[in-house]
Write a protein that holds these residues in place. Structure first.
Motif, PDB file in Angstrom:
ATOM      1  N   PRO A 154       0.789  -1.252   0.000  1.00  0.00           N
ATOM      2  CA  PRO A 154       0.000   0.000   0.000  1.00  0.00           C
ATOM      3  C   PRO A 154       0.815   1.293   0.000  1.00  0.00           C
ATOM      4  O   PRO A 154       0.395   2.278  -0.608  1.00  0.00           O
ATOM      5  N   LEU A 155       1.992   1.304   0.637  1.00  0.00           N
ATOM      6  CA  LEU A 155       2.666   2.578   0.928  1.00  0.00           C
ATOM      7  C   LEU A 155       3.573   3.025  -0.211  1.00  0.00           C
ATOM      8  O   LEU A 155       4.792   3.144  -0.079  1.00  0.00           O
ATOM      9  N   ILE A 156       2.961   3.348  -1.355  1.00  0.00           N
ATOM     10  CA  ILE A 156       3.741   3.763  -2.522  1.00  0.00           C
ATOM     11  C   ILE A 156       4.377   5.134  -2.304  1.00  0.00           C
ATOM     12  O   ILE A 156       5.308   5.512  -3.006  1.00  0.00           O
ATOM     13  N   MET A 162      -2.931  -5.890  -5.851  1.00  0.00           N
ATOM     14  CA  MET A 162      -1.519  -5.545  -5.679  1.00  0.00           C
ATOM     15  C   MET A 162      -1.021  -4.660  -6.829  1.00  0.00           C
ATOM     16  O   MET A 162      -0.265  -3.713  -6.602  1.00  0.00           O
ATOM     17  N   THR A 163      -1.447  -4.922  -8.051  1.00  0.00           N
ATOM     18  CA  THR A 163      -0.895  -4.216  -9.209  1.00  0.00           C
ATOM     19  C   THR A 163      -1.603  -2.880  -9.481  1.00  0.00           C
ATOM     20  O   THR A 163      -1.014  -2.003 -10.134  1.00  0.00           O
ATOM     21  N   GLY A 164      -2.815  -2.724  -8.981  1.00  0.00           N
ATOM     22  CA  GLY A 164      -3.574  -1.495  -9.250  1.00  0.00           C
ATOM     23  C   GLY A 164      -2.872  -0.280  -8.683  1.00  0.00           C
ATOM     24  O   GLY A 164      -2.571  -0.228  -7.498  1.00  0.00           O
ATOM     25  N   PHE A 165      -2.569   0.716  -9.529  1.00  0.00           N
ATOM     26  CA  PHE A 165      -1.878   1.958  -9.129  1.00  0.00           C
ATOM     27  C   PHE A 165      -0.502   1.667  -8.539  1.00  0.00           C
ATOM     28  O   PHE A 165       0.115   2.538  -7.927  1.00  0.00           O
ATOM     29  N   LYS A 209      -4.911  -2.149  -1.399  1.00  0.00           N
ATOM     30  CA  LYS A 209      -3.555  -1.676  -1.078  1.00  0.00           C
ATOM     31  C   LYS A 209      -3.352  -0.185  -1.384  1.00  0.00           C
ATOM     32  O   LYS A 209      -3.803   0.683  -0.624  1.00  0.00           O
ATOM     33  N   VAL A 210      -2.736   0.162  -2.533  1.00  0.00           N
ATOM     34  CA  VAL A 210      -2.395   1.569  -2.805  1.00  0.00           C
ATOM     35  C   VAL A 210      -3.612   2.488  -2.707  1.00  0.00           C
ATOM     36  O   VAL A 210      -3.504   3.614  -2.213  1.00  0.00           O
ATOM     37  N   ILE A 211      -4.790   2.021  -3.145  1.00  0.00           N
ATOM     38  CA  ILE A 211      -5.954   2.935  -3.198  1.00  0.00           C
ATOM     39  C   ILE A 211      -6.415   3.356  -1.809  1.00  0.00           C
ATOM     40  O   ILE A 211      -7.206   4.286  -1.680  1.00  0.00           O
ATOM     41  N   ALA A 242      -5.694  11.180  -1.010  1.00  0.00           N
ATOM     42  CA  ALA A 242      -4.436  11.925  -0.862  1.00  0.00           C
ATOM     43  C   ALA A 242      -3.297  11.179  -1.555  1.00  0.00           C
ATOM     44  O   ALA A 242      -2.465  11.772  -2.243  1.00  0.00           O
ATOM     45  N   THR A 243      -3.271   9.866  -1.392  1.00  0.00           N
ATOM     46  CA  THR A 243      -2.225   9.045  -2.027  1.00  0.00           C
ATOM     47  C   THR A 243      -2.332   9.126  -3.544  1.00  0.00           C
ATOM     48  O   THR A 243      -1.345   9.385  -4.244  1.00  0.00           O
ATOM     49  N   LEU A 244      -3.530   8.934  -4.061  1.00  0.00           N
ATOM     50  CA  LEU A 244      -3.706   8.922  -5.517  1.00  0.00           C
ATOM     51  C   LEU A 244      -3.462  10.304  -6.118  1.00  0.00           C
ATOM     52  O   LEU A 244      -3.000  10.417  -7.263  1.00  0.00           O
TER      53      LEU A 244
END
Ligand code: KE4
Length: 436
Positions: free
Chosen positions: A69-71, A248-251, A273-275, A318-320
Motif C-alpha cells: 500500500p505505501l507507494i 496488488m498491481t492497481g496503481f 492496497k495503494v488505493i 491523498a495518495t492517488l
C-alpha cells in the motif's frame, strides 16, 4: 550458518512474547510470523519515509511497505494531513459522502473497464464479492484460479493459494468444506491452454476466471506474452467473466493498473492496497450491466459497516493525488530499475544465480538458475540461499519480506542513497548466500 534467530532485539522479544499470549502466533496475519525465515519478527515502533524503526531503535530500508500500500512511503505528510482533517469531521457515518463518490470516480476514470465500483474494506472482501457477483450475473457456480495466486482468505480461494498459504505450506486451508473447494479449479499460471481445456470440459458451468495479471504471491511472476489475451478470448468464447485481481498491481505498476499496460479488458477488477494509502480500503468494479446485479439494484447482496470509511477514503484520495502527478510512475520505475541493475551486478560479481523481475514499482527475486514462470518453478528456488540472504540483509538494515513467496515494493520515499546502501548490503549478503 547465518539465520534470523538473533535479529530481534530484547524489546522486540519481550513485546512478541506478550503478543503470543493474547494473539494466535503473536500476529494478526500469518505471513508476519517469520515461519519460513526462522526466528521471531521484529516488533515495529514507527515508519518514516523509506524507513521502518523497530522497538530496539534499529532502522531498516523498507521494501515490504505494508505489503504494497505505501507507494508514498511511511507517514507521507499529505496523507497524514488528510487523515487529521477527515478525523476532525468525524470518523464514520454509515451514510453516503461526497468523498466516496470522488474516489469512485477517480478509480473508474483510471480503469475504463470499471464503469462502476463498490468500495469495501479489504482485498479479500473485494475478491470474495467479485466472485459472488460473477456467479449471480452468470448463474454459474465454478471458478478458475491459478496455482500460487492469492485472492485473500475467502473459502473459494483457499485452494492452491499463494502468499501466506504458500509460506506456511498450507495452500488448501483447514475449515474449508470439500464441497465448497470443489467449485474451485486451479490451473498452472501462464497456461491459457489449460484454462481453455477446463472451460471446454465444464461448458457453461464456469462463472469466472480470476487471475493476478502480474502474480505477486508466489514471488513476482510476470505473465507470458499471450497468456492474459488467451484468458480473455477463452472467457469470451465460453461466457465466463474475466476477473483481474489488481489488489496488488492497481496503481502500483502504473496509474491504470496492469490492464492499461497490457491492453486486456477484464469484466471485473479487484483493487486494494495503494488505493487506501495504508488504511483498510479496497474495491471491486466493472461492467455496468454486471454491477447492476448488486443490491440494492439487484439480488446479489454485499454490504459493510465501514465500507467507504471517510478516513480510509481520505488517505486513498491523498495518495492517488500524488500518484497522479506527471511523471510519478516513470521516475519511480526508473529509480527502481537502478536498484535491480545494482543487485544484478552484485549477483554477477558474486557468481550466484539470481532471477530479478520488475513490474512498475514492484519487484521480485528468486535464487534460481532459470526464470520463474509459475508455482512449480517458484518452489524450485534455492530456499536456503534465500534464507541466508534475507537474514543478512536484515542484519545490514534492509527489510525484505520474511517469505520467499512475496513481491517486494518501492516508494517515492526511497532515495538514490537508499538504492546505493541496499546494493552495498546485497553484495555482502549475496556472498554469504553463495556459501550455502
Ligand atoms: P487483503 O484481504 O489482505 O487486504 O487482500 C487480499 C489480497 C488479494 N489479492 C491480492 C493479489 C493480494 O496480494 C492480496 C493480499 N496480499 C498479501 C501479501 N501478498 C497480504 C499480506 C497478508 O496476508 O498479511
Amino acid at each position: 550458518m547465518s539465520d534470523a534467530t538473533s535479529l530481534a532485539g530484547p524489546r522486540s522479544r519481550r513485546a512478541f512474547a506478550a503478543a503470543c499470549q493474547w494473539i494466535p502466533g503473536g500476529v494478526n496475519s500469518p505471513v508476519r510470523a517469520w515461519k519460513r525465515l526462522g526466528g521471531q519478527p521484529l516488533v515495529i515502533a514507527a515508519g518514516r519515509g523509506s524507513r521502518l524503526h523497530d522497538l530496539d531503535g534499529r532502522a531498516y530500508i523498507d521494501y515490504v511497505l505494508s505489503w504494497g500500500p505505501l507507494i508514498l512511503g511511511h507517514a507521507h505528510p499529505r496523507v497524514v494531513r488528510a487523515l487529521s482533517a477527515a478525523a476532525e469531521r468525524g470518523v464514520s457515518f454509515g451514510a453516503p459522502t461526497e468523498a466516496e463518490t470522488r474516489l469512485a470516480s477517480v478509480l473508474c476514470q483510471a480503469l475504463p473497464s470499471m464503469e462502476q465500483v463498490r468500495l469495501v474494506n479489504s482485498g479479500t472482501e473485494a475478491c470474495m464479492s467479485a466472485l459472488r457477483l460473477a456467479r449471480a450475473a452468470t448463474g454459474r457456480r465454478l471458478v478458475i484460479k491459478f496455482d500460487g495466486c492469492y485472492h485473500g482468505h475467502a473459502d473459494a480461494f483457499l485452494v492452491a493459494a499463494g502468499s501466506g498459504c504458500a509460506t506456511l505450506a498450507t495452500p488448501d486451508s483447514a475449515g474449508v468444506p470439500p464441497e465448497i473447494a470443489a467449485y474451485t479449479i486451479s490451473c498452472p499460471y501462464n497456461d491459457a491452454a489449460a484454462v481453455e481445456a477446463v472451460l471446454a470440459r465444464y461448458r457453461r458451468e464456469v462463472a469466472a476466471v480470476i487471475v493476478e495479471p502480474v502474480a505477486g504471491n508466489m514471488g513476482l511472476v510476470l505473465p507470458r506474452r499471450g497468456f492474459l489475451e488467451g484468458l480473455r478470448a477463452a472467457c469470451t468464447a465460453h461466457g465466463a467473466l474475466l476477473i483481474f485481481d489488481e489488489v496488488m498491481t492497481g496503481f502500483r505498476v502504473g496509474w491504470g493498473g496492469w490492464q492499461q499496460l497490457c491492453g486486456v479488458r477484464p469484466d471485473l477488477t479487484c483493487l486494494g492496497k495503494v488505493i487506501g494509502g495504508g488504511l483498510p480500503l479496497a474495491a471491486y468494479g466493472g461492467r455496468r450491466d454486471v454491477m447492476a446485479h448488486l443490491a440494492p439494484l439487484g439480488p446479489c447482496y454485499q454490504a459493510g459497516t465501514l465500507s467507504g470509511n471517510p478516513l480510509a477514503v481520505a488517505a486513498g484520495l491523498a495518495t492517488l493525488a500524488v500518484c497522479a502527478r506527471a511523471g510519478f510512475y516513470q521516475r519511480l520505475t526508473a529509480r527502481l530499475a537502478r536498484l535491480l541493475a545494482g543487485l544484478q551486478a552484485a549477483a554477477a560479481t558474486t557468481g550466484i544465480a539470481l532471477q530479478l523481475a520488475q513490474a512498475g514499482t514492484m519487484w521480485g527475486y528468486f535464487f534460481a538458475d532459470a526464470p520463474v514462470t509459475d508455482w512449480a518453478s517458484a518452489q524450485r528456488q534455492h530456499e536456503a540461499r534465500w534464507r541466508v540472504f534475507v537474514s543478512e540483509m536484515y542484519r545490514r538494515g534492509v527489510y525484505l519480506a520474511p517469505s520467499p513467496y512475496e513481491a517486494a515494493f518501492f516508494s517515492l520515499a526511497h532515495s538514490l542513497a537508499d538504492v546505493r546502501a541496499t546494493c552495498r548490503a546485497a553484495a555482502e549478503a549475496l556472498a554469504a548466500a553463495r556459501a550455502v
